[in-house]
Design an enzyme around this catalytic site. Structure first.
Site, PDB file in Angstrom:
ATOM      1  CE1 TYR A  58      -3.126  -2.968   0.502  1.00 45.14           C
ATOM      2  CE2 TYR A  58      -3.380  -2.375   2.802  1.00 45.14           C
ATOM      3  CZ  TYR A  58      -3.686  -3.195   1.740  1.00 45.14           C
ATOM      4  OH  TYR A  58      -4.564  -4.219   1.928  1.00 45.14           O
TER       5      TYR A  58
HETATM    6  N1  LIG Z   1      -6.519  -8.735   0.108  1.00 48.94           N
HETATM    7  C1  LIG Z   1      -6.311  -7.832   1.032  1.00 48.94           C
HETATM    8  O1  LIG Z   1      -5.531  -8.056   1.928  1.00 48.94           O
HETATM    9  C2  LIG Z   1      -7.064  -6.538   1.014  1.00 48.94           C
HETATM   10  C3  LIG Z   1      -7.730  -6.108  -0.136  1.00 48.94           C
HETATM   11  C4  LIG Z   1      -8.443  -4.940  -0.074  1.00 48.94           C
HETATM   12  C5  LIG Z   1      -8.513  -4.214   1.106  1.00 48.94           C
HETATM   13  N2  LIG Z   1      -7.832  -4.627   2.218  1.00 48.94           N
HETATM   14  C6  LIG Z   1      -7.879  -3.859   3.486  1.00 48.94           C
HETATM   15  O2  LIG Z   1      -9.236  -3.573   3.763  1.00 48.94           O
HETATM   16  C7  LIG Z   1      -9.345  -2.176   4.000  1.00 48.94           C
HETATM   17  C8  LIG Z   1     -10.769  -1.739   3.742  1.00 48.94           C
HETATM   18  O3  LIG Z   1     -11.049  -1.772   2.345  1.00 48.94           O
HETATM   19  P1  LIG Z   1     -11.342  -0.400   1.603  1.00 48.94           P
HETATM   20  O4  LIG Z   1     -10.211   0.547   1.875  1.00 48.94           O
HETATM   21  O5  LIG Z   1     -11.693  -0.697   0.217  1.00 48.94           O
HETATM   22  O6  LIG Z   1     -12.552   0.162   2.466  1.00 48.94           O
HETATM   23  P2  LIG Z   1     -14.100   0.398   2.358  1.00 48.94           P
HETATM   24  O7  LIG Z   1     -14.365   1.025   3.676  1.00 48.94           O
HETATM   25  O8  LIG Z   1     -14.868  -0.797   1.957  1.00 48.94           O
HETATM   26  O9  LIG Z   1     -14.297   1.454   1.146  1.00 48.94           O
HETATM   27  C9  LIG Z   1     -13.560   2.601   1.075  1.00 48.94           C
HETATM   28  C10 LIG Z   1     -14.002   3.423  -0.140  1.00 48.94           C
HETATM   29  O10 LIG Z   1     -15.235   4.074   0.134  1.00 48.94           O
HETATM   30  C11 LIG Z   1     -15.031   5.507   0.194  1.00 48.94           C
HETATM   31  N3  LIG Z   1     -15.711   5.978   1.409  1.00 48.94           N
HETATM   32  C12 LIG Z   1     -15.393   5.662   2.689  1.00 48.94           C
HETATM   33  N4  LIG Z   1     -16.246   6.277   3.538  1.00 48.94           N
HETATM   34  C13 LIG Z   1     -17.126   6.979   2.782  1.00 48.94           C
HETATM   35  C14 LIG Z   1     -18.230   7.802   3.110  1.00 48.94           C
HETATM   36  N5  LIG Z   1     -18.606   7.996   4.375  1.00 48.94           N
HETATM   37  N6  LIG Z   1     -18.913   8.361   2.085  1.00 48.94           N
HETATM   38  C15 LIG Z   1     -18.554   8.142   0.795  1.00 48.94           C
HETATM   39  N7  LIG Z   1     -17.505   7.371   0.436  1.00 48.94           N
HETATM   40  C16 LIG Z   1     -16.791   6.786   1.422  1.00 48.94           C
HETATM   41  C17 LIG Z   1     -13.538   5.725   0.295  1.00 48.94           C
HETATM   42  O11 LIG Z   1     -13.158   6.937  -0.321  1.00 48.94           O
HETATM   43  P3  LIG Z   1     -12.693   8.248   0.549  1.00 48.94           P
HETATM   44  O12 LIG Z   1     -11.221   8.146   0.731  1.00 48.94           O
HETATM   45  O13 LIG Z   1     -13.123   9.361  -0.326  1.00 48.94           O
HETATM   46  O14 LIG Z   1     -13.449   8.212   1.853  1.00 48.94           O
HETATM   47  C18 LIG Z   1     -13.008   4.501  -0.469  1.00 48.94           C
HETATM   48  O15 LIG Z   1     -13.030   4.699  -1.859  1.00 48.94           O
HETATM   49  C19 LIG Z   1      -8.263  -1.575   3.111  1.00 48.94           C
HETATM   50  O16 LIG Z   1      -7.982  -0.237   3.416  1.00 48.94           O
HETATM   51  C20 LIG Z   1      -7.146  -2.521   3.402  1.00 48.94           C
HETATM   52  O17 LIG Z   1      -6.551  -2.195   4.644  1.00 48.94           O
HETATM   53  C21 LIG Z   1      -7.130  -5.782   2.179  1.00 48.94           C
END
Ligand SMILES: NC(=O)c1ccc[n+]([C@@H]2O[C@H](COP(=O)([O-])OP(=O)(O)OC[C@H]3O[C@@H](n4cnc5c(N)ncnc54)[C@H](OP(=O)(O)O)[C@@H]3O)[C@@H](O)[C@H]2O)c1
Length: 314
Positions: A58
């Site tokens: 990341y």
């Molecule tokens: N295979 C793996 O190991 C793997 C793969 C994927 C993810 N992960 C982990 O899982 C974590 C969570 O996944 P994710 O980051 O995709 O998180 P998520 O919480 O499912 O989605 C985040 C997305 O939604 C947007 N968002 C968040 N809050 C919002 C709100 N209140 N209103 C509108 N848009 C909003 C964010 O953009 P903004 O920045 O604009 O808020 C971002 O684009 C990752 O950060 C990572 O640590 C692990």
């Protein structure tokens, strides 16, 4: 903030965890400065979050290390390494010795001498025998040396939407914590993974609670098209203009509903929220600490998406 025990680790973790990857990478993906990303981590800690998930891939480990250096003993860090150099799927997998070299790099970037949860990142089913034979023994050695406290594995949800890897990995008992993709459009982990993690007392981090499909209208359309194409959705049951409009009842909208859906799923311990925006973070932490969705909405979701296992919502 509510706290839970993370499976067999016994750790008391906040039900909301800060995800430092995904499409935001603490805002590094869209131009946040390092100082702005550090401020997101500080805001998370001030809201009571004690669990941070990052990864070598990341590019946010240094930011996390800098942000937590004065309170390292009060927070827990989950980080990861893949068994192949990131982005090189045909490369030779790392040996156990090479994985330990990767671990030293994680420690260096984080500026710490131990990692609470060290995960094999984005593992797929075919790689599992190799990891069990070569990588797990190396990680056990690192645990004995005090460099990592617990072993974890994360799935590659984008290509493994029905959890083939985790459904084989959990029963091996090698992993203290797993990271699974689970959201209201694809709740298949309920039967394929969470049943097993609860039986084996394995802790669970949830990823993809919101992602693009539940935070962006185009992302939602793409996901619904994909589910329909897989023959898992009767589109005529949805309002064309506002397909998930029914979720507005008793919620602050789809994002709020999406986090609450995951938070109250039995077996999920930590719901990760990934953002570079402090206002979003505050809203999301509030959602994750709210009560379950109205039972009418849950019944409708079950009827529409209960059998879906074909999308991640990426
Ligand atoms: N295979 C793996 O190991 C793997 C793969 C994927 C993810 N992960 C982990 O899982 C974590 C969570 O996944 P994710 O980051 O995709 O998180 P998520 O919480 O499912 O989605 C985040 C997305 O939604 C947007 N968002 C968040 N809050 C919002 C709100 N209140 N209103 C509108 N848009 C909003 C964010 O953009 P903004 O920045 O604009 O808020 C971002 O684009 C990752 O950060 C990572 O640590 C692990």
């Amino acid at each position: 903030m509510h706290y839970k025990t993370l499976g067999r680790t016994g750790l008391s973790v906040s039900v909301a965890g800060l995800g430092c990857g995904g499409h935001s990478r603490l805002g590094q993906a869209y131009g946040n400065t390092v100082e702005q990303s550090i401020a997101v981590v500080h805001a998370a800690l001030d809201l009571g979050i004690n669990w941070i998930d990052t990864a070598a891939a990341y590019g946010t480990e240094k930011i996390v290390g800098e942000a937590v250096k004065d309170r390292r003993d009060r927070i827990m860090i989950s980080t990861k390494t893949a068994i192949l150099p990131w982005g090189q799927p045909s490369a030779k997998p790392y040996s156990g010795v090479e994985i330990l070299e990767q671990l030293e790099k994680n420690l260096g970037r984080l500026g710490t001498d131990y990692i609470d949860l060290y995960n094999v990142h984005g593992l797929v089913h075919e790689q599992l025998p190799y990891v069990n034979a070569e990588i797990v023994p190396a990680l056990i050695k690192a645990r004995e040396q005090g460099k990592i406290r617990f072993l974890g594995v994360t799935e590659h949800f984008g290509s493994d939407t029905n959890h083939k890897m985790l459904s084989a990995a959990v029963p091996t008992n090698a992993w203290d914590v797993v990271m699974v993709g689970f959201n209201l459009l694809n709740p298949s982990a309920r039967r394929n993974v969470l049943r097993l993690t609860q039986a084996h007392n394995v802790g669970v981090q949830d990823m993809f609670a919101v992602r693009r499909a539940l935070s962006n209208a185009d992302g939602l359309k793409e996901a619904l098209d994909q589910i329909e194409k897989a023959g898992q959705l009767d589109r005529s049951k949805l309002d064309t203009a506002d397909p998930l409009g029914f979720l507005n009842e008793g919620t602050d909208g789809i994002v709020d509903a999406a986090y609450r859906f995951c938070r109250h799923e039995p077996g999920i311990d930590i719901v990760l929220t990934g953002t570079g925006n402090i206002d979003h973070l505050k809203e999301n932490v509030n959602s994750i600490n709210r009560g379950p969705l109205p039972s009418k909405s849950l019944a409708r979701l079950e009827e529409l998406f209960g059998q879906v296992d074909s999308v991640s919502g990426n």
